[in-house]
Each structure stands twice: as C-alpha cells, then as structure tokens.
Enzyme design. Structure first.
Site, PDB file in Angstrom:
ATOM      1  CB  CYS A   1      13.234 -32.261   1.942  1.00  0.00           C
ATOM      2  SG  CYS A   1      13.258 -33.933   2.631  1.00  0.00           S
ATOM      3  CD  GLN A   2      14.559 -25.921  -2.642  1.00  0.00           C
ATOM      4  OE1 GLN A   2      14.663 -26.279  -3.815  1.00  0.00           O
ATOM      5  NE2 GLN A   2      15.373 -25.046  -2.098  1.00  0.00           N
TER       6      GLN A   2
ATOM      7  N   GLY B   1      19.294 -29.995 -10.273  1.00  0.00           N
ATOM      8  CA  GLY B   1      20.205 -30.323  -9.185  1.00  0.00           C
ATOM      9  C   GLY B   1      19.583 -29.898  -7.876  1.00  0.00           C
ATOM     10  CG  MET B   2      18.041 -30.594  -3.540  1.00  0.00           C
ATOM     11  SD  MET B   2      17.173 -29.002  -3.619  1.00  0.00           S
ATOM     12  CE  MET B   2      17.451 -28.389  -1.959  1.00  0.00           C
TER      13      MET B   2
ATOM     14  CD  GLU C   1      22.168 -27.451  -7.830  1.00  0.00           C
ATOM     15  OE1 GLU C   1      21.926 -27.242  -6.626  1.00  0.00           O
ATOM     16  OE2 GLU C   1      21.388 -27.112  -8.740  1.00  0.00           O
TER      17      GLU C   1
ATOM     18  CE1 TYR D   1      17.085 -21.778  -9.575  1.00  0.00           C
ATOM     19  CE2 TYR D   1      14.779 -21.185  -9.298  1.00  0.00           C
ATOM     20  CZ  TYR D   1      15.817 -22.082  -9.120  1.00  0.00           C
ATOM     21  OH  TYR D   1      15.582 -23.275  -8.483  1.00  0.00           O
TER      22      TYR D   1
END
Length: 648
Positions: A144-145, A272-273, A299, A408
């Site tokens: 969803c991001q 990763g989420m 994460e 980041y």
C-alpha cells in the site's frame, strides 16, 4: 535558522498534498475492515467502518479511492446512497469519495462503506499457483505504500492520520493481516486480527496462500511457503531476538508485542515493508549465509521510526527512512561489538570495531546515493532534495516517482552530522526522548528541528552552523563529506585499483599471470566487502575517459576467475553488481544474464536500474525482456519500469 523561515509551513504538521481526503476534520477512533477474497475473479470485496469524531463540525467526509467500485454507504446504520458522489479520477491521486453528513448526525458517528477492487487495483498482486515456489495454491499479497491503500479500500490515505484497526477476512487459504491474530473461524473460513496501536493506511496489509509458520525467537515467527520454511528459519533465527533487544536498549521497549516476518514470493517489489506484526520481506534475503539480515534490522527499526513516529506526508519521508537507516546501523554496530567481545577483544577495541562496521555500512550507503543521483538524469534537481515538494504545478506529483535512496542516505547523513556535533553520548539521550515525544503522532521536518533545538539548548549555536537550507531544500549530494572510517573498505579499494590498472595493460600476458594471483584476494572478503569492491570497479566507468567496454578482455578474464564467487552466488546484492559491471562493458553474455536475472526477482532496487542499464547499452534487449516478464511484476514495479523505459 533564519534561512528556513521562508520554508516553514503556516501550520505543523504540514498538510499532505497526496490525499484528496479531509482527514484534518476528523479523529478516527477505530477502523473495522473486512475483506472477502475471490481468486477466480481476482478481486477483493468488503466493508470498512469508521468510528469518527467530527472535530471540525464539517458537513461532509471526503475519502481517497482509486479504481474502486462503491456499492453502499451508510451513516449510523442509515443508508446514504443518495448522499455520496464518486468524483472523476484525478491523476495521480485517484477519485474522491464525497459523502454528505446528515444534519442530525452526532459528533461521534459511524460511517460504513461497502466496496470491491477492480482489475486496475495497484495495491494487490494475485499469483496463480504456478507462479509460487510450492505450486500448490494461488497467492495474494498487497503493498500500500505510498498511496495505494486507496485502491484496496476507501480511506483517509495519508500518513498524517492514524487509527487502531479490527480486521477480518474470509478465504479458504491461510490469511494474514497487519495485526495480532484474535480468532480463527475455520467453519466459515474467516480470521480475525486486531491492531491496537494506531497506524496509518499505508501499513494495512493482507497476504494469503500456502503459508507455514515457525518460531525464530521468543516473540518472533517467520512465515513463508512450506518449501522455503527451513531456509528462512536458518537465515533469521540467530539474529532476530538480538536485534530486538539491542533496539530496545537504544530506544525503548518494543511496542507491538510480536515481530513476525513473512517472506513473500519473488515479485514483492521492495526489500522489506515494515507492516506491524507482519514484516514483509523479499526472498532475495535468503542467500544461505545470513549476510543480508541487515534488511530485517532495518524493518525492525521501523517499529519506532515510521510506525510509531510517522512522517506527516511523503514530502517528509526522510523522517521515516533517514531515522530508520540511522537506527539500523546503530543496531548492527552494537551486535558487532558483542561479536568482537565474544572473540576476545577488550571493551575499547570491541567498541572501536563496532564503529568501523557502522561507518563501513555508511560507505555502502553513500555509494548507493551517488549511483542513484547519477541515474536520475534530468530529474536530479527535483528528486535529490531531502524535503520533497509533491504539490506540483497543475496536479500533485506521484510520491512513487520521487522514491529513491535520498530520504534514506541523505537523511541518515544529516542525523549522523547532528550526532557528531552534539556528541554520541548526548545524542543517545535524544533518541528515546524524541520517539517518546512523538509516539503515535505524525510530524513534519520543522517539528523535528524545533524539538531538536529545544532538547539541545546548550548546543544551539553549534547546531545553527549546520547548512540547513542546503541539507533540506537543495539538490545533490550532502553538502559536507562525512569522512567515514575506511579501515574495512581499504582492501576493497586497493584490489579494485589493481584490477583497473590491469585493465589498462591487459594485453600483457605476464600481467595476467600476476593478476590471477591478485584476484584471489576476494576469497578473504566478507559479502559486504565484495559489494564495496564491485561498487568501486563500477565507479571507474567514465573516470578520466575510462570505459569498461574498451576493456572486455579484462572483464572476460574476471568472469573466468570470479565465476563461482559472483556468477553463481545466491547473494542478490553481489550478483546484481557483478552483472551490472559486465553489462556496463557491453559483454553480451552478461547483458543476457542480467535480463534473465530480472525475470527471477521483483525487487525494484534491482529491477529498475537493471532495465535502465540494459536500455542504455541494448534497448532492444531491455524491451524484449521487460515485455516477457512484466506480468510477473507487482503493479507498482511494472508501472515504474514502463515509465523508465518510456513505454507509455
């Protein structure tokens, strides 16, 4: 700080330009969300119920939707089917769902909407069973991001508002949602989850398929397809609880009860989420030597930075990711100290080694940032700014277009600079204080800065020396060289230089005999050192007119010498860089190898630059491979690569 006055918003947190909702008018006390999964039609239908406080006494609710069918709307259990309108689509934000609130509605009220997804849903990927490793059952997962929750359910789709959730889902397959399992109703194929900690919409997730589970720690399980479970358990179980304990010492206690991970099929578009209680991971981490577990540390760090304390909009994404990279590297540093002590090093020597490890990881990040900026081309002035402007001139910009390593690594380097200015011990006091101050909240960059200066009153003059405008609002690399400790990187630099010098005299057979001896030095490298070695070789391209395509003999000889270590490696970070180096030299076999590799993964960190390079050296091949594999990719990845290759 005078130089920032022109950038300070009228109110903080700053309003989110990436939502069509009127989220500031409401407090969402609870979201109750039910999904019904239909694998044959490849749609998800359901209903969402919002318990709302109308704090501004507005007469309407505006929600975000994207490619959704709305079938029913009710307020306080009374139908509102004649009181809502689904507006026409406005790219890239979707369609506003405008709902009138009846005049008799109390301040606290319930809004319920029934919906179904469509074939254009950008959050979901349905996989036929043949596309899974086990080949037994189909699979569904979602991402969803940044602004794709609105294609899954009508939502206040912004990180600027949070809510606790109650989830349920009906499916014959094992189903996971972003919360804690409360109940399984096997008779009706329905599961119930709860997320008591308030989360934004982008952290809503669902996954279902042939999924098995095993413990990897006292508060952690890993889940994946049964055929991969043993490999995943081995990869993560040594470090998982250590990661959590180190993070808790650095920040404060873990808020979410369990840290469970789900290793998804290969088409998952990210490394990763950070889904709470359901951390989603790429299978590219499963390389058999635990060398890529840093992604799990990243994460996990999101459990505080991002999930507990959240950027108020995607313009301030660095508050999520810069902090998370900083915490990730502190976690890995602390574990390196523990490991050094176990090997017999004294306290001072062990801490010195831990700091070297942190700075070595920062060197890798710095190189990633440099490469990312080079790849931005004409967009570098726009997308290399730390605090993004997504408001657009005519229409808002798509946050996905702005996604890069900038938040980041540029974000990390700003925090690292602040740490150096105030001192590490004092900054360590700031870390838990900051996360407690903004716990459960969403904030903007100015709230961070104001709290920073308030906390470090005695160091305000020193902090004011930071070139804040350059850091936050000007493009390019960070305005200062951090001068990282290169102790662990030096051997990589030295060997890369020898390879480069050999390339300049590659026709000399005596030189090749010497080169074979030198090349074996990689046998003593760690996986991370191999990454730095390959990054350094790639960086020689276009330095003083040097081009790898003019030195294919060297690349071919390296391909022979390094076949086992690089071509056959299971480490995707190393393999990608190796193929990238060879394809930069336009070695056809490796252009083909890169294309085939891109069909085995869906992680955009590799897929997008991989196709971009192929497009540069062999466009016909790039387009052919993308058209062959595009239906394997998640909709987000597919859309981004189509833009990169200018196929739309």
């Amino acid at each position: 700080m005078e130089e920032l006055k022109a950038y300070r918003p009228k109110t903080s947190p700053e309003l989110d330009p990436s939502t069509l909702s009127n989220y500031t008018c409401f407090t969402v006390k609870l979201t109750t969300l039910h999904f019904d999964i239909d694998f044959e039609k490849k749609i998800v239908s359901g209903k969402v119920k919002y318990d709302l406080l109308n704090k501004s006494e507005t007469d309407h609710v505006d929600l975000d939707t994207s490619y959704l069918d709305i079938t029913k709307v009710s307020i306080q259990n009374e139908s509102c089917d004649n009181q809502y309108k689904l507006h026409s689509r406005k790219e890239p934000l979707g369609s506003k769902l405008h709902i009138l609130i009846p005049a008799s509605t109390p301040k606290n009220f319930q809004l319920e909407i029934e919906f179904s997804t469509t074939s254009k849903c950008t959050a979901l990927q349905f996989l036929d069973k043949e596309a899974t490793d086990g080949k037994n059952h189909p699979y569904l997962f979602c991402q969803c991001q940044a602004i794709h929750a609105r294609s899954l359910f009508p939502s206040f789709d912004t990180p600027g508002i949070k809510s606790p959730y109650k989830f349920s889902a009906k499916s014959p397959l094992k189903t996971l949602l972003s919360g804690l399992l409360i109940k399984e109703d096997n008779e009706n194929n329905t599961v119930y989850f709860e997320q008591p900690v308030p989360i934004p919409s982008y952290l809503v997730s669902i996954a279902l398929g042939d999924i098995a589970r095993t413990s990897i720690g006292p508060r952690s399980d890993v889940m994946t397809e049964p055929v991969n479970l043993a490999k995943c358990k081995w990869e993560f179980e040594r470090d998982m609880e250590n990661f959590i304990q180190v993070a808790e010492k650095l920040i404060f206690e873990y808020e979410w009860q369990k840290f469970d991970s789900l290793v998804l099929p290969a088409s998952f578009p990210y490394g990763g989420m950070e889904i709470p209680n359901l951390c989603q991971l790429t299978p590219t981490l499963i390389c058999g030597d635990r060398s890529l577990v840093n992604v799990v540390a990243h994460e996990l760090a999101h459990s505080w930075s991002g999930n507990l304390v959240t950027n108020c909009s995607w313009e301030h994404f660095w508050l999520n990711e810069g902090w998370t990279v900083y915490l990730e590297r502190r976690i890995l540093e602390a574990l390196a100290v523990i490991e050094a002590k176990q090997q017999g090093k004294g306290d001072k020597e062990a801490h010195y080694y831990g700091e070297q490890v942190r700075q070595f990881n920062a060197i890798i990040g710095w190189t990633d940032l440099e490469n990312d900026l080079k790849s931005m081309g004409d967009n570098v002035d726009k997308y290399s700014i730390l605090v993004q402007d997504l408001k657009g001139k005519k229409n808002p910009d798509d946050p996905d277009d702005a996604f890069s390593t900038v938040p980041y690594e540029k974000g990390f380097n700003l925090l690292y600079l602040i740490e150096k200015i105030v001192g590490k011990e004092k900054f360590d006091l700031f870390i838990p204080a900051y996360f407690r101050e903004f716990r459960f909240k969403s904030l903007d960059t100015f709230q961070f800065i104001d709290y920073l200066f308030d906390f470090f009153k005695e160091d305000a003059v020193k902090l004011d020396q930071i070139e804040w405008k350059k850091w936050l609002y000007e493009p390019g690399m960070p305005p200062i060289d951090p001068k990282f400790d290169t102790t662990l990187a030096q051997a990589c630099y030295d060997l890369a230089k020898k390879c480069y010098q050999y390339a300049l005299s590659e026709d000399d057979e005596n030189e090749f005999t010497q080169f074979k001896l030198v090349a074996n030095e990689i046998n003593d490298f760690s996986p991370s050192q191999n990454i730095v070695f390959l990054d350094t070789l790639i960086a020689y391209e276009k330095v003083a007119g040097f081009s790898w395509k003019q030195h294919k003999k060297t690349l071919n000889r390296m391909a022979t010498l390094y076949h086992d270590q690089y071509t056959e490696t299971l480490n995707a970070e190393i393999k990608f860089r190796w193929f990238y180096l060879q394809a930069t030299g336009e070695v056809l076999d490796f252009e083909v190898a890169m294309g085939e590799f891109l069909g085995t993964i869906g992680r955009m960190k590799f897929v997008r630059p991989g196709y971009a390079l192929l497009n540069k050296v062999n466009r016909e091949l790039a387009v052919r491979y993308f058209q062959r594999f595009e239906n394997r990719y998640h909709p987000i990845c597919k859309a981004m690569v189509r833009k990169d290759l200018q196929l739309d």
